[in-house]
Design a protein around this motif. Structure first.
Motif, PDB file in Angstrom:
ATOM      1  N   ILE A  41      -9.147   6.776   3.256  1.00  0.00           N
ATOM      2  CA  ILE A  41      -8.474   5.523   2.900  1.00  0.00           C
ATOM      3  C   ILE A  41      -7.920   4.842   4.150  1.00  0.00           C
ATOM      4  O   ILE A  41      -8.077   3.635   4.337  1.00  0.00           O
ATOM      5  CB  ILE A  41      -7.358   5.785   1.870  1.00  0.00           C
ATOM      6  CG1 ILE A  41      -7.981   6.217   0.544  1.00  0.00           C
ATOM      7  CG2 ILE A  41      -6.492   4.552   1.690  1.00  0.00           C
ATOM      8  CD1 ILE A  41      -6.985   6.747  -0.465  1.00  0.00           C
ATOM      9  N   ARG A  42      -7.279   5.617   5.013  1.00  0.00           N
ATOM     10  CA  ARG A  42      -6.677   5.060   6.229  1.00  0.00           C
ATOM     11  C   ARG A  42      -7.720   4.428   7.139  1.00  0.00           C
ATOM     12  O   ARG A  42      -7.541   3.329   7.650  1.00  0.00           O
ATOM     13  CB  ARG A  42      -5.937   6.168   6.993  1.00  0.00           C
ATOM     14  CG  ARG A  42      -5.272   5.691   8.277  1.00  0.00           C
ATOM     15  CD  ARG A  42      -4.817   6.821   9.148  1.00  0.00           C
ATOM     16  NE  ARG A  42      -5.992   7.432   9.773  1.00  0.00           N
ATOM     17  CZ  ARG A  42      -5.934   8.475  10.579  1.00  0.00           C
ATOM     18  NH1 ARG A  42      -4.782   9.064  10.829  1.00  0.00           N
ATOM     19  NH2 ARG A  42      -7.021   8.967  11.129  1.00  0.00           N
ATOM     20  N   ASP A  43      -8.843   5.136   7.339  1.00  0.00           N
ATOM     21  CA  ASP A  43      -9.881   4.656   8.255  1.00  0.00           C
ATOM     22  C   ASP A  43     -10.914   3.772   7.568  1.00  0.00           C
ATOM     23  O   ASP A  43     -11.799   3.234   8.228  1.00  0.00           O
ATOM     24  CB  ASP A  43     -10.588   5.835   8.915  1.00  0.00           C
ATOM     25  CG  ASP A  43      -9.667   6.629   9.825  1.00  0.00           C
ATOM     26  OD1 ASP A  43      -8.573   6.131  10.163  1.00  0.00           O
ATOM     27  OD2 ASP A  43     -10.045   7.750  10.193  1.00  0.00           O
ATOM     28  N   ARG A  44     -10.826   3.652   6.264  1.00  0.00           N
ATOM     29  CA  ARG A  44     -11.757   2.839   5.466  1.00  0.00           C
ATOM     30  C   ARG A  44     -13.214   3.261   5.649  1.00  0.00           C
ATOM     31  O   ARG A  44     -14.124   2.439   5.693  1.00  0.00           O
ATOM     32  CB  ARG A  44     -11.602   1.367   5.784  1.00  0.00           C
ATOM     33  CG  ARG A  44     -10.229   0.849   5.500  1.00  0.00           C
ATOM     34  CD  ARG A  44     -10.111  -0.586   5.927  1.00  0.00           C
ATOM     35  NE  ARG A  44      -8.722  -0.942   6.090  1.00  0.00           N
ATOM     36  CZ  ARG A  44      -8.050  -1.704   5.238  1.00  0.00           C
ATOM     37  NH1 ARG A  44      -8.628  -2.195   4.192  1.00  0.00           N
ATOM     38  NH2 ARG A  44      -6.785  -1.994   5.476  1.00  0.00           N
ATOM     39  N   GLY A  45     -13.417   4.556   5.772  1.00  0.00           N
ATOM     40  CA  GLY A  45     -14.778   5.063   5.900  1.00  0.00           C
ATOM     41  C   GLY A  45     -14.818   6.348   6.701  1.00  0.00           C
ATOM     42  O   GLY A  45     -13.789   6.908   7.072  1.00  0.00           O
ATOM     43  N   LEU A 110      -6.875  13.395  12.541  1.00  0.00           N
ATOM     44  CA  LEU A 110      -5.417  13.320  12.668  1.00  0.00           C
ATOM     45  C   LEU A 110      -4.976  13.358  14.126  1.00  0.00           C
ATOM     46  O   LEU A 110      -3.983  12.737  14.497  1.00  0.00           O
ATOM     47  CB  LEU A 110      -4.756  14.453  11.880  1.00  0.00           C
ATOM     48  CG  LEU A 110      -4.842  14.340  10.359  1.00  0.00           C
ATOM     49  CD1 LEU A 110      -4.254  15.586   9.705  1.00  0.00           C
ATOM     50  CD2 LEU A 110      -4.160  13.089   9.850  1.00  0.00           C
ATOM     51  N   LEU A 111      -5.717  14.082  14.957  1.00  0.00           N
ATOM     52  CA  LEU A 111      -5.330  14.205  16.364  1.00  0.00           C
ATOM     53  C   LEU A 111      -5.788  13.019  17.204  1.00  0.00           C
ATOM     54  O   LEU A 111      -5.108  12.640  18.163  1.00  0.00           O
ATOM     55  CB  LEU A 111      -5.897  15.497  16.956  1.00  0.00           C
ATOM     56  CG  LEU A 111      -5.321  16.796  16.406  1.00  0.00           C
ATOM     57  CD1 LEU A 111      -5.990  17.991  17.064  1.00  0.00           C
ATOM     58  CD2 LEU A 111      -3.818  16.852  16.608  1.00  0.00           C
ATOM     59  N   HIS A 112      -6.937  12.444  16.878  1.00  0.00           N
ATOM     60  CA  HIS A 112      -7.519  11.392  17.708  1.00  0.00           C
ATOM     61  C   HIS A 112      -7.892  10.206  16.835  1.00  0.00           C
ATOM     62  O   HIS A 112      -9.010  10.103  16.356  1.00  0.00           O
ATOM     63  CB  HIS A 112      -8.766  11.891  18.435  1.00  0.00           C
ATOM     64  CG  HIS A 112      -8.542  13.130  19.225  1.00  0.00           C
ATOM     65  ND1 HIS A 112      -7.811  13.134  20.386  1.00  0.00           N
ATOM     66  CD2 HIS A 112      -8.930  14.401  19.013  1.00  0.00           C
ATOM     67  CE1 HIS A 112      -7.768  14.366  20.855  1.00  0.00           C
ATOM     68  NE2 HIS A 112      -8.449  15.157  20.038  1.00  0.00           N
ATOM     69  N   ARG A 113      -6.962   9.315  16.657  1.00  0.00           N
ATOM     70  CA  ARG A 113      -7.250   8.126  15.855  1.00  0.00           C
ATOM     71  C   ARG A 113      -7.914   7.086  16.739  1.00  0.00           C
ATOM     72  O   ARG A 113      -7.316   6.568  17.680  1.00  0.00           O
ATOM     73  CB  ARG A 113      -5.982   7.555  15.244  1.00  0.00           C
ATOM     74  CG  ARG A 113      -6.307   6.395  14.339  1.00  0.00           C
ATOM     75  CD  ARG A 113      -5.143   5.954  13.553  1.00  0.00           C
ATOM     76  NE  ARG A 113      -5.582   4.860  12.694  1.00  0.00           N
ATOM     77  CZ  ARG A 113      -4.781   4.183  11.942  1.00  0.00           C
ATOM     78  NH1 ARG A 113      -3.503   4.464  11.919  1.00  0.00           N
ATOM     79  NH2 ARG A 113      -5.245   3.218  11.195  1.00  0.00           N
TER      80      ARG A 113
END
Length: 117
Positions: A41-45, A110-113
């Motif tokens: 959801i956060r990254d939309r894909g 989570l570590l590398h957005r």
């Protein structure tokens, strides 16, 4: 066993792994699934580069899952007796493969957005 019910499966898994370890694995699995959904959801894909890196680690999960279950059941490859045993072994390996792949994807996300590629 006349019927295969959820209660029966839970009882069998609790007998194999022990109550504490079984429920700890269930809670851990649910937490990883929730984290994966959050990332989607956060990254939309899905990021293809992260997914490929996660897939490279996943065979370790397949082998690890099979060895872990064999250790917990005090059995080995020589105890495979028929087609259903092979099917169960393959299902365990697929579950370990997918589980470690998703866990790796979640940790990396989570570590590398970064932006999706």
């Amino acid at each position: 066993m006349q019927e295969l019910t959820l209660g029966t499966l839970i009882a069998v898994f609790e007998e194999i792994f022990g109550t504490t370890l079984f429920w700890a694995m269930v809670v851990f699995g649910v937490l990883v699934a929730v984290a994966f959904i959050y990332i989607l959801i956060r990254d939309r894909g899905i990021s293809s580069s992260r997914l490929v890196r996660a897939e490279l680690v996943a065979p370790v999960g397949a082998v690890g899952a099979v060895l872990f279950v064999q250790y917990m059941t005090s059995s080995g490859f020589s105890d495979i007796g028929g087609p259903i045993d092979v099917i169960v072994l393959v299902v365990i390996a697929v579950a370990g493969f997918l589980g470690l792949m998703i866990l790796t994807y979640v940790i990396e996300s989570l570590l590398h957005r970064r932006a999706l590629k």
